[in-house]
Scaffold this active site. Structure first.
Site, PDB file in Angstrom:
ATOM      1  N   LYS A   1       0.842  -1.201   0.000  1.00  0.00           N
ATOM      2  CA  LYS A   1       0.000   0.000   0.000  1.00  0.00           C
ATOM      3  C   LYS A   1       0.878   1.251   0.000  1.00  0.00           C
ATOM      4  O   LYS A   1       0.683   2.155  -0.811  1.00  0.00           O
ATOM      5  CB  LYS A   1      -0.888  -0.061   1.258  1.00  0.00           C
ATOM      6  CG  LYS A   1      -1.821   1.065   1.464  1.00  0.00           C
ATOM      7  CD  LYS A   1      -2.910   0.675   2.451  1.00  0.00           C
ATOM      8  CE  LYS A   1      -2.567   0.915   3.905  1.00  0.00           C
ATOM      9  NZ  LYS A   1      -2.642   2.309   4.340  1.00  0.00           N
ATOM     10  N   SER A   2       1.856   1.316   0.904  1.00  0.00           N
ATOM     11  CA  SER A   2       2.714   2.506   1.000  1.00  0.00           C
ATOM     12  C   SER A   2       3.436   2.778  -0.318  1.00  0.00           C
ATOM     13  O   SER A   2       3.508   3.917  -0.780  1.00  0.00           O
ATOM     14  CB  SER A   2       3.792   2.306   2.072  1.00  0.00           C
ATOM     15  OG  SER A   2       3.249   2.432   3.339  1.00  0.00           O
TER      16      SER A   2
ATOM     17  N   ARG B   1       2.998   6.025  -3.231  1.00  0.00           N
ATOM     18  CA  ARG B   1       4.133   6.837  -3.690  1.00  0.00           C
ATOM     19  C   ARG B   1       4.305   6.715  -5.199  1.00  0.00           C
ATOM     20  O   ARG B   1       4.589   7.700  -5.879  1.00  0.00           O
ATOM     21  CB  ARG B   1       5.395   6.403  -2.946  1.00  0.00           C
ATOM     22  CG  ARG B   1       5.368   6.907  -1.486  1.00  0.00           C
ATOM     23  CD  ARG B   1       6.217   6.079  -0.577  1.00  0.00           C
ATOM     24  NE  ARG B   1       6.340   6.624   0.768  1.00  0.00           N
ATOM     25  CZ  ARG B   1       5.438   6.468   1.752  1.00  0.00           C
ATOM     26  NH1 ARG B   1       4.337   5.774   1.541  1.00  0.00           N
ATOM     27  NH2 ARG B   1       5.645   6.992   2.943  1.00  0.00           N
TER      28      ARG B   1
ATOM     29  N   ARG C   1      -8.324  12.783  12.381  1.00  0.00           N
ATOM     30  CA  ARG C   1      -6.897  12.485  12.624  1.00  0.00           C
ATOM     31  C   ARG C   1      -6.040  13.762  12.613  1.00  0.00           C
ATOM     32  O   ARG C   1      -6.364  14.727  11.920  1.00  0.00           O
ATOM     33  CB  ARG C   1      -6.412  11.452  11.592  1.00  0.00           C
ATOM     34  CG  ARG C   1      -7.140  10.123  11.820  1.00  0.00           C
ATOM     35  CD  ARG C   1      -6.723   9.079  10.848  1.00  0.00           C
ATOM     36  NE  ARG C   1      -5.320   8.727  11.011  1.00  0.00           N
ATOM     37  CZ  ARG C   1      -4.684   7.895  10.193  1.00  0.00           C
ATOM     38  NH1 ARG C   1      -5.316   7.370   9.172  1.00  0.00           N
ATOM     39  NH2 ARG C   1      -3.420   7.621  10.394  1.00  0.00           N
TER      40      ARG C   1
ATOM     41  N   SER D   1       7.882   9.523  11.780  1.00  0.00           N
ATOM     42  CA  SER D   1       6.705   9.296  10.937  1.00  0.00           C
ATOM     43  C   SER D   1       7.069   9.423   9.467  1.00  0.00           C
ATOM     44  O   SER D   1       7.538  10.474   9.019  1.00  0.00           O
ATOM     45  CB  SER D   1       5.618  10.323  11.282  1.00  0.00           C
ATOM     46  OG  SER D   1       4.706  10.429  10.205  1.00  0.00           O
TER      47      SER D   1
ATOM     48  N   ASP E   1       2.238  -0.677  12.018  1.00  0.00           N
ATOM     49  CA  ASP E   1       0.933  -1.142  11.524  1.00  0.00           C
ATOM     50  C   ASP E   1       0.651  -2.594  11.897  1.00  0.00           C
ATOM     51  O   ASP E   1      -0.481  -3.065  11.774  1.00  0.00           O
ATOM     52  CB  ASP E   1       0.857  -0.969   9.991  1.00  0.00           C
ATOM     53  CG  ASP E   1       0.818   0.500   9.600  1.00  0.00           C
ATOM     54  OD1 ASP E   1       0.478   1.347  10.455  1.00  0.00           O
ATOM     55  OD2 ASP E   1       1.133   0.805   8.438  1.00  0.00           O
TER      56      ASP E   1
ATOM     57  N   LYS F   1      -4.263   6.354  14.742  1.00  0.00           N
ATOM     58  CA  LYS F   1      -4.417   5.670  13.447  1.00  0.00           C
ATOM     59  C   LYS F   1      -5.890   5.671  13.044  1.00  0.00           C
ATOM     60  O   LYS F   1      -6.666   6.470  13.545  1.00  0.00           O
ATOM     61  CB  LYS F   1      -3.838   4.256  13.536  1.00  0.00           C
ATOM     62  CG  LYS F   1      -2.347   4.237  13.844  1.00  0.00           C
ATOM     63  CD  LYS F   1      -1.539   4.813  12.701  1.00  0.00           C
ATOM     64  CE  LYS F   1      -0.054   4.846  13.028  1.00  0.00           C
ATOM     65  NZ  LYS F   1       0.732   5.513  11.984  1.00  0.00           N
TER      66      LYS F   1
ATOM     67  N   ARG G   1      -6.038   2.406  18.220  1.00  0.00           N
ATOM     68  CA  ARG G   1      -5.769   0.962  18.132  1.00  0.00           C
ATOM     69  C   ARG G   1      -5.381   0.347  19.473  1.00  0.00           C
ATOM     70  O   ARG G   1      -5.486  -0.869  19.635  1.00  0.00           O
ATOM     71  CB  ARG G   1      -4.689   0.682  17.065  1.00  0.00           C
ATOM     72  CG  ARG G   1      -5.230   0.862  15.660  1.00  0.00           C
ATOM     73  CD  ARG G   1      -4.245   0.473  14.576  1.00  0.00           C
ATOM     74  NE  ARG G   1      -4.887   0.584  13.268  1.00  0.00           N
ATOM     75  CZ  ARG G   1      -4.252   0.775  12.121  1.00  0.00           C
ATOM     76  NH1 ARG G   1      -2.940   0.882  12.097  1.00  0.00           N
ATOM     77  NH2 ARG G   1      -4.926   0.849  10.992  1.00  0.00           N
TER      78      ARG G   1
ATOM     79  N   ARG H   1      -7.178  -2.795   9.884  1.00  0.00           N
ATOM     80  CA  ARG H   1      -6.206  -3.648  10.580  1.00  0.00           C
ATOM     81  C   ARG H   1      -6.828  -4.341  11.797  1.00  0.00           C
ATOM     82  O   ARG H   1      -6.423  -5.430  12.173  1.00  0.00           O
ATOM     83  CB  ARG H   1      -4.957  -2.857  10.953  1.00  0.00           C
ATOM     84  CG  ARG H   1      -4.296  -2.242   9.719  1.00  0.00           C
ATOM     85  CD  ARG H   1      -2.797  -2.246   9.747  1.00  0.00           C
ATOM     86  NE  ARG H   1      -2.285  -1.591   8.542  1.00  0.00           N
ATOM     87  CZ  ARG H   1      -2.080  -2.183   7.368  1.00  0.00           C
ATOM     88  NH1 ARG H   1      -2.297  -3.481   7.222  1.00  0.00           N
ATOM     89  NH2 ARG H   1      -1.645  -1.511   6.322  1.00  0.00           N
TER      90      ARG H   1
HETATM   91  C1  S3P Z   1       2.670   5.135   6.263  1.00  0.00           C
HETATM   92  C2  S3P Z   1       3.301   5.515   7.425  1.00  0.00           C
HETATM   93  C3  S3P Z   1       2.821   5.154   8.767  1.00  0.00           C
HETATM   94  C4  S3P Z   1       1.843   3.983   8.697  1.00  0.00           C
HETATM   95  C5  S3P Z   1       0.816   4.174   7.625  1.00  0.00           C
HETATM   96  C6  S3P Z   1       1.472   4.278   6.263  1.00  0.00           C
HETATM   97  C7  S3P Z   1       3.223   5.578   4.967  1.00  0.00           C
HETATM   98  O1  S3P Z   1       2.154   6.257   9.347  1.00  0.00           O
HETATM   99  O2  S3P Z   1       1.212   3.816   9.946  1.00  0.00           O
HETATM  100  O3  S3P Z   1      -0.105   3.091   7.596  1.00  0.00           O
HETATM  101  O4  S3P Z   1       2.850   5.012   3.918  1.00  0.00           O
HETATM  102  O5  S3P Z   1       4.049   6.494   4.975  1.00  0.00           O
HETATM  103  P1  S3P Z   1       2.935   7.387  10.188  1.00  0.00           P
HETATM  104  O6  S3P Z   1       3.872   8.072   9.280  1.00  0.00           O
HETATM  105  O7  S3P Z   1       1.851   8.299  10.684  1.00  0.00           O
HETATM  106  O8  S3P Z   1       3.617   6.668  11.300  1.00  0.00           O
END
Ligand code: S3P
Length: 427
Positions: free
Chosen positions: A22-23, A27, A120, A163, A310, A337, A341, A384
């Protein structure tokens, strides 16, 4: 949607391909949208969150279409003023990374989100962007965010939070700012942004927890997306705790900034092996073999937390099956989150008989517990939570019923199909 999960006493066996990260998908679509030319993304995630990023890029005038398994993006490196608000859905990554891209544009835009995303915290991105010269209106530092396009200048930002979303936001703003922007974090968070920006020709360098970027133009590329270790985490846990299990997970991203869960499993004495490591589009990828194990408790704290943030809900399930007391601390950001959580995991796992306590920044879990089940569980609109409770259900004596199971589609629409492929009873 309500889901009944029964125990998987016969064990889980077989080999499955883990769906795209996903991340990395977020990007890939964003960076291809600001690179001049045609980019080809192989294996883009079908989760609702990455699709939110794709839709936002389309609303900003980017031409993107699917051709079989490929997502093809054509861009002249310029985004256009949107005629509609940019709907980020449930996705914090979309909102926080896009803020960095939009702050330095020559037009204004508004980012909106669903009920959960609108609660958030966004101060974490508004503050550094404002220091760079951005102008952002918000609802008391929460969405909707209205970003008035401005010329940006570089900053040296020292972040209290580790983060990746905040880091990526600042780096993306830095890509379009005069001067050298740097971002320093207390521990290294996931570095997919740094890897992909470098792969696409940006002027970016890293030194331990500090990353520096200068104004650069991105080049289009073919980007192949690896399997998501955060999705693999549910199968890793299930393979370790369901008796008679042995499974192989293929094509999993093994970037060291994401593999905290593997280190925890090794510390707990779990049977886990990494096979066939290689590098794809700058990211390390490999196969993971897991089998049912006797586990011992451990402490999880400090620098490892951003590398498994996560996975903590499902690690809590894992800890119920480890002998002794597992302590998880330094994870206070878990409360920010898609749901709180810490509270949600403790409330739901207690209902099925786990010995788990809430602390301000984590959990205290004592095992090994025979989980009783026989309860109705809630997902708090959090994908999650839904997937972690499903895994817990596989080892409960009596069936559990999970309300709001459809939230799984946010990151992992293939979840149930893959579990049935390795022998999970379909109810
Ligand atoms: C993510 C970073 C994390 C993660 C999120 C995805 C990302 O969050 O918890 O599910 O893709 O950069 P944080 O940067 O808030 O820790």
């Amino acid at each position: 949607m309500n889901k009944i999960v029964t125990n998987a006493n016969n064990g889980l066996q077989g080999s499955i391909e883990i769906p795209p990260d996903k991340s990395v998908s977020h990007r890939a679509v964003m960076f291809a949208s600001i690179a001049k030319g045609k980019s080809v993304i192989k294996n883009f995630s079908k989760g609702q969150d990455p699709l939110s990023s794709l839709n936002v890029c389309r609303t900003l005038g980017i031409e993107a279409h699917f051709k079989n398994d490929l997502l093809i993006i054509n861009s002249n490196a310029k985004l256009s003023a949107p005629s509609l608000p940019l709907d980020c859905g449930n996705s914090g990554t979309t909102m926080r990374l896009m803020s960095g891209i939009l702050a330095g544009q020559s037009f204004d835009s508004t980012l909106t989100g669903d009920e959960s995303l609108s609660k958030r915290p966004m101060r974490r991105v508004i503050e550094p962007l404002t220091l760079m010269g951005a102008e952002i209106k918000s609802n008391d530092y929460k969405a909707p965010l209205t970003i008035l396009g401005k010329s940006l200048h570089a900053i040296d930002y020292i972040s209290k939070l580790a983060s990746a979303q905040v880091k990526s936001c600042v780096l993306l703003a830095g890509l379009n700012a005069e001067g050298k922007t740097s971002f320093t974090e207390p521990y290294l968070s996931r570095n997919h942004t740094e890897i992909m920006l470098k792969y696409m020709g940006a002027n970016i360098s890293t030194d331990k927890n500090k990353v520096t970027i200068q104004k650069s133009e991105l080049e289009p590329r073919t980007i192949e997306i690896c399997g998501d270790i955060s999705s693999a985490a549910y199968f890793i846990t299930a393979g370790l705790v369901v008796p008679n299990s042995k499974i192989i997970l293929k094509n999993v991203g093994l970037n060291p900034t994401r593999t905290g869960i593997i280190e925890v499993v090794q510390k707990m004495g779990g049977n886990i092996k990494i096979l066939d490591k290689k590098t794809v589009s700058g990211e390390v990828v490999g196969d993971i073999q897991i089998s049912y194990s006797d586990l011992k408790a451990c402490t999880i704290e400090g620098e490892i937390i951003p590398r498994l943030i996560d996975e903590l809900p499902v690690i809590a399930v894992l800890a119920t099956q480890a002998c002794g007391t597992t302590i998880i601390k330094d994870a206070q950001d878990l409360r920010n989150k898609e749901s709180d959580r810490i509270k949600a995991v403790v409330t739901e796992l207690k209902k099925i008989g786990a010995d788990i306590q809430e602390t301000p920044d984590g959990f205290i879990i004592t095992g090994k517990t025979n989980l009783k089940g026989g309860a109705e569980l809630e997902t708090y609109h959090d994908h999650r939570l839904a997937m972690s409770l499903y895994v817990a259900g596989l080892i409960c004596e009596k069936a559990v019923s999970i309300n709001g199971f459809e939230w799984v589609d946010i990151s992992f629409p293939e979840f149930e199909k893959l579990f049935s492929k390795i022998g999970c009873p379909e109810v």
